[in-house]
Design a protein around this motif. Structure first.
Motif, PDB file in Angstrom:
ATOM      1  N   LYS A   1      44.503  42.066  81.020  1.00 21.78           N
ATOM      2  CA  LYS A   1      43.164  42.620  80.808  1.00 21.78           C
ATOM      3  C   LYS A   1      43.359  44.067  80.367  1.00 21.78           C
ATOM      4  O   LYS A   1      43.671  44.947  81.179  1.00 21.78           O
ATOM      5  CB  LYS A   1      42.328  42.543  82.088  1.00 21.78           C
ATOM      6  N   LYS A   2      43.209  44.320  79.082  1.00 28.11           N
ATOM      7  CA  LYS A   2      43.633  45.582  78.498  1.00 28.11           C
ATOM      8  C   LYS A   2      42.912  46.796  79.076  1.00 28.11           C
ATOM      9  O   LYS A   2      43.482  47.895  79.142  1.00 28.11           O
ATOM     10  CB  LYS A   2      43.452  45.547  76.979  1.00 28.11           C
ATOM     11  N   ASN A   3      41.685  46.643  79.487  1.00 26.77           N
ATOM     12  CA  ASN A   3      40.911  47.789  79.965  1.00 26.77           C
ATOM     13  C   ASN A   3      40.943  47.948  81.477  1.00 26.77           C
ATOM     14  O   ASN A   3      40.167  48.729  82.033  1.00 26.77           O
ATOM     15  CB  ASN A   3      39.455  47.675  79.494  1.00 26.77           C
ATOM     16  N   ILE A   4      41.833  47.240  82.149  1.00 30.39           N
ATOM     17  CA  ILE A   4      41.882  47.321  83.599  1.00 30.39           C
ATOM     18  C   ILE A   4      42.200  48.752  84.032  1.00 30.39           C
ATOM     19  O   ILE A   4      43.010  49.448  83.421  1.00 30.39           O
ATOM     20  CB  ILE A   4      42.924  46.328  84.163  1.00 30.39           C
ATOM     21  N   ALA A   5      41.535  49.213  85.067  1.00 31.62           N
ATOM     22  CA  ALA A   5      41.764  50.557  85.616  1.00 31.62           C
ATOM     23  C   ALA A   5      42.627  50.402  86.865  1.00 31.62           C
ATOM     24  O   ALA A   5      42.120  50.132  87.961  1.00 31.62           O
ATOM     25  CB  ALA A   5      40.448  51.246  85.937  1.00 31.62           C
TER      26      ALA A   5
ATOM     27  N   GLU B   1      52.365  42.173  75.931  1.00 31.11           N
ATOM     28  CA  GLU B   1      51.383  41.640  76.878  1.00 31.11           C
ATOM     29  C   GLU B   1      50.505  40.580  76.216  1.00 31.11           C
ATOM     30  O   GLU B   1      50.087  39.606  76.860  1.00 31.11           O
ATOM     31  CB  GLU B   1      50.526  42.781  77.424  1.00 31.11           C
ATOM     32  N   ASP B   2      50.238  40.748  74.912  1.00 30.99           N
ATOM     33  CA  ASP B   2      49.427  39.756  74.198  1.00 30.99           C
ATOM     34  C   ASP B   2      50.107  38.397  74.144  1.00 30.99           C
ATOM     35  O   ASP B   2      49.436  37.357  74.096  1.00 30.99           O
ATOM     36  CB  ASP B   2      49.140  40.238  72.771  1.00 30.99           C
TER      37      ASP B   2
ATOM     38  N   GLY C   1      55.997  46.974  72.962  1.00 30.81           N
ATOM     39  CA  GLY C   1      56.072  46.366  71.647  1.00 30.81           C
ATOM     40  C   GLY C   1      55.638  47.334  70.567  1.00 30.81           C
ATOM     41  O   GLY C   1      55.723  48.555  70.711  1.00 30.81           O
ATOM     42  N   LEU C   2      55.157  46.796  69.446  1.00 34.53           N
ATOM     43  CA  LEU C   2      54.550  47.618  68.401  1.00 34.53           C
ATOM     44  C   LEU C   2      53.088  47.807  68.768  1.00 34.53           C
ATOM     45  O   LEU C   2      52.286  46.875  68.668  1.00 34.53           O
ATOM     46  CB  LEU C   2      54.688  46.941  67.036  1.00 34.53           C
ATOM     47  N   VAL C   3      52.759  49.008  69.227  1.00 32.88           N
ATOM     48  CA  VAL C   3      51.389  49.274  69.669  1.00 32.88           C
ATOM     49  C   VAL C   3      50.570  49.903  68.552  1.00 32.88           C
ATOM     50  O   VAL C   3      49.422  50.302  68.760  1.00 32.88           O
ATOM     51  CB  VAL C   3      51.382  50.170  70.929  1.00 32.88           C
ATOM     52  N   GLY C   4      51.167  49.997  67.372  1.00 32.93           N
ATOM     53  CA  GLY C   4      50.487  50.466  66.173  1.00 32.93           C
ATOM     54  C   GLY C   4      51.133  49.835  64.957  1.00 32.93           C
ATOM     55  O   GLY C   4      52.153  49.136  65.056  1.00 32.93           O
ATOM     56  N   ASN C   5      50.569  50.062  63.794  1.00 36.61           N
ATOM     57  CA  ASN C   5      51.100  49.475  62.568  1.00 36.61           C
ATOM     58  C   ASN C   5      52.357  50.196  62.101  1.00 36.61           C
ATOM     59  O   ASN C   5      52.575  51.370  62.406  1.00 36.61           O
ATOM     60  CB  ASN C   5      50.049  49.548  61.458  1.00 36.61           C
TER      61      ASN C   5
ATOM     62  N   SER D   1      58.729  35.632  70.848  1.00 34.05           N
ATOM     63  CA  SER D   1      58.885  36.058  72.247  1.00 34.05           C
ATOM     64  C   SER D   1      60.202  35.480  72.754  1.00 34.05           C
ATOM     65  O   SER D   1      60.388  34.257  72.758  1.00 34.05           O
ATOM     66  CB  SER D   1      57.711  35.547  73.078  1.00 34.05           C
ATOM     67  N   LEU D   2      61.130  36.347  73.157  1.00 32.59           N
ATOM     68  CA  LEU D   2      62.499  35.924  73.437  1.00 32.59           C
ATOM     69  C   LEU D   2      62.793  35.852  74.930  1.00 32.59           C
ATOM     70  O   LEU D   2      62.503  36.793  75.674  1.00 32.59           O
ATOM     71  CB  LEU D   2      63.488  36.884  72.774  1.00 32.59           C
ATOM     72  N   ASP D   3      63.354  34.737  75.335  1.00 30.96           N
ATOM     73  CA  ASP D   3      63.901  34.571  76.687  1.00 30.96           C
ATOM     74  C   ASP D   3      65.415  34.483  76.559  1.00 30.96           C
ATOM     75  O   ASP D   3      65.961  33.407  76.324  1.00 30.96           O
ATOM     76  CB  ASP D   3      63.333  33.319  77.354  1.00 30.96           C
ATOM     77  N   ILE D   4      66.079  35.603  76.691  1.00 31.99           N
ATOM     78  CA  ILE D   4      67.534  35.624  76.556  1.00 31.99           C
ATOM     79  C   ILE D   4      68.205  35.270  77.875  1.00 31.99           C
ATOM     80  O   ILE D   4      69.247  34.601  77.908  1.00 31.99           O
ATOM     81  CB  ILE D   4      67.987  37.002  76.038  1.00 31.99           C
TER      82      ILE D   4
END
Length: 629
Positions: free
Chosen positions: A134-138, A401-402, A488-492, A507-510
């Motif tokens: 939940k991205k906006n969680i406080a 997280e996505d 991750g990449l949080v911007g372009n 998504s990697l599970d090594i």
């Protein structure tokens, strides 16, 4: 409060005191703890069961007891025990109750710090990363989404604790509610009161609950709450009398406690190894004890951030913490007593009797020598092995997280949209990479983008070639206002002046395949393909070695750059000798085998040496800071 909690209040029996029953309370008139009716003070040390192999729990606790401690202090990391919502794990190295049983066996009292937030230089301060779905969680506030998750966690943990309270015949004398909340920006008293209510519901009114904060007016103002014992933390450079005077402003009566007396400090990658002298630490301890205060030494043994569990700080820039959490503590990362421990023992003996008899010796350490490694192949050669299901297709990059990735690595791929005959910059916006991105085009490695540090890499290539961006999560921030640390990449990303689109994300599970035995072929069956001779970019290496005696050892990867190591499928942690200060990795004896060859697997992320070897030493090297790259 919900109906279920109200019912618990009615039906649960807590510390109903009968004369002669064990009791641990506070006497605010005499400014002391009362243990079974008599004034009492504890001399304690911090140890983290989640940073020490279970085989060594008893060894470490025995050494703490022999030092003269009458208590230990321990955190409980929420994310270690609830890795996914509703999936709880208290087995193996997560067997909290077995650890607590050992403290009873050795006659040590326990001060428990169950969170929900612990800091501890642990990933996200112990909060589970799935909260960020939940991205906006406080976080650490009265946000209902956060409180619902907290309540669920505590409803599982605290019932395990209740029978272990001192007043119920156990050895837990007090519990902390939250942790250093005065250092957090929210200053949400309703949140603290909610936690206080939950603790009382499950544990009763007689157990001692406390808070811990830094010794400043601001921290004590926002971190303390009526009905909770206030304690402070400070190190040997601070004046004990002055620090406790500040505490008295918010708590005029009651026992004085330093809940975190710093015996050393943590290390960050690329910075000087932290240390403090035995004389300085022991002198500061004596000053505290002379005031009559109780004290907990943080850390008494630090241990190791195995796997991906290290946290990070944000002080103007992102600062990831090393794999070693040695902390320059009285006991080393490998559990060995130091001169600092003996100096502390001497000080304690002035205030209470210390156990007689020989001090437990260090655990055996072995030099196993050189191990040759073979190149297995590039990471992108094994996407079918390590990819968690089908890749995600997205126009613009999305976060770990996505895609519900907690730790490790995610590969972002897109095709070059046009020919690049001459170098042009691949760029990220400021702070747009969390935390390091390894850049390749058509299998050719070009360099690294790094959070708050390196924002562009020059690349060339042909239209249609894969542009690979392997992003590494280097540890979530564990302290301050930035614990909502998305990865991750949080911007372009832009190529020249063009925003890159049409990404395929893996998504990697090594860890899973390596723990299951990958690579499956014997070393002498590995065929070196001529096109594999390049030693740059994310590449796997593997080798085996046999031993004739089992003991702890320390892995040194000379001339390797940065990556991750597994031994017999166990994730030993991150290495980064190119940056330091940590040069060796602690390898505990329990992951090694006498009966069969031991396999070492390495994921080198940047550049391997021309002669890929590993060396196992009988001593650590933690102070080898090199010039920053």
């Amino acid at each position: 409060m919900g109906t279920a909690i109200l019912c618990l209040l009615l039906v649960c029996c807590f510390c109903d005191q009968v004369q002669g029953d064990p009791s641990f309370t506070i006497d605010y008139t005499r400014d002391c703890f009362l243990k079974d009716g008599s004034c009492f003070r504890y001399i304690s040390g911090s140890i983290h069961y989640f940073r020490v192999p279970p085989i060594y729990w008893k060894d470490r606790l025995l050494k703490m007891y022999m030092t003269g401690l009458n208590a230990i202090q321990v955190y409980v990391p929420w994310n270690f025990h609830e890795p996914q919502p509703g999936m709880f794990n208290f087995d193996g190295d997560r067997d909290l109750e077995h650890f607590l049983d050992l403290t009873v066996e050795l006659g040590l009292l326990v001060i428990l710090r169950p969170g929900p937030y612990i800091c501890a230089e642990w990933d996200m301060g112990g909060l589970p990363a799935w909260l960020l779905h939940k991205k906006n969680i406080a976080l650490r506030t009265s946000d209902p989404d956060y409180l619902n998750a907290v309540d669920s966690w505590l409803s599982v943990l605290l019932p395990k604790i209740r029978p272990r309270l001192y007043c119920n015949g156990g050895n837990i004398i007090s519990l902390q509610v939250e942790n250093e909340y005065g250092s957090f920006h929210a200053c949400d008293y309703s949140y603290l009161r909610h936690l206080q209510t939950i603790f009382r519901v499950y544990l009763g009114d007689d157990v001692v609950l406390f808070t811990t904060d830094g010794n400043t007016n601001k921290e004590l103002k926002c971190g303390t709450l009526q009905g909770l014992l206030a304690t402070v933390d400070f190190g040997p450079v601070d004046n004990a009398t002055k620090a406790f005077k500040l505490l008295r402003r918010v708590q005029p009566r009651g026992p004085l406690v330093n809940s975190e007396y710093y015996t050393g400090w943590l290390d960050y990658w690329g910075e000087k190894h932290a240390s403090s002298s035995a004389e300085q630490v022991s002198r500061g301890l004596q000053d505290i004890l002379e005031t009559g205060a109780s004290v907990n030494m943080y850390m008494f043994e630090g241990g190791t951030n195995f796997g991906y569990w290290n946290g990070a700080d944000f002080k103007n820039t992102y600062k990831p913490i090393t794999t070693s959490y040695d902390y320059d503590a009285p006991m080393t990362e490998a559990g060995d007593p130091t001169d600092k421990l003996m100096a502390i023992r001497s000080i304690i003996s002035k205030f209470r009797s210390v156990p007689e008899g020989p001090f437990p010796p260090p655990t055996p350490k072995y030099y196993y020598g050189l191990v040759s490694l073979n190149k297995i192949g590039d990471l992108v050669d094994f996407l079918d092995v390590f990819s968690r299901g089908e890749p995600f297709v997205t126009q613009y990059p999305i976060t770990f997280e996505d895609v519900k990735q907690v730790f490790g690595f995610v590969l972002y791929r897109t095709h070059l949209p046009f020919d690049i005959p001459f170098f042009i910059p691949l760029s990220s916006q400021l702070n747009g990479v969390h935390d390091r991105a390894y850049i390749s085009v058509g299998g050719r490695f070009y360099g690294v983008l790094e959070r708050d540090s390196i924002s562009d890499v020059n690349v060339t290539g042909n239209a249609g070639e894969w542009l690979d961006v392997l992003v590494e999560n280097m540890g979530r921030i564990n302290f301050g206002a930035d614990v909502n640390d998305f990865k991750g990449l949080v911007g372009n990303l832009t190529l020249g002046g063009d925003i890159l689109t049409d990404w395929v994300m893996y998504s990697l599970d090594i860890d899973g395949p390596i723990a299951a035995g990958w690579p499956y072929v014997p070393d002498n069956h590995i065929r070196m393909n001529p096109q594999w001779q390049s030693r740059t970019g994310a590449t796997f290496y593997s080798g085996t070695f046999q031993i004739t005696a089992v003991g702890d050892t320390f892995l040194k990867l000379s001339k390797w750059t940065k990556g991750q190591v597994w031994i017999n499928g166990f994730n030993v942690g991150r290495y980064w000798p190119a940056r330091g200060p940590q040069i060796t990795l602690y390898v505990p004896s329990n992951i090694l085998s006498l009966s069969q060859p031991n396999r070492i697997t390495i994921l080198e992320l940047e550049r391997a040496p021309d002669w890929p070897i590993a060396v196992f030493l009988d001593r650590p090297i933690l102070n080898g800071t090199l010039p920053r790259r």
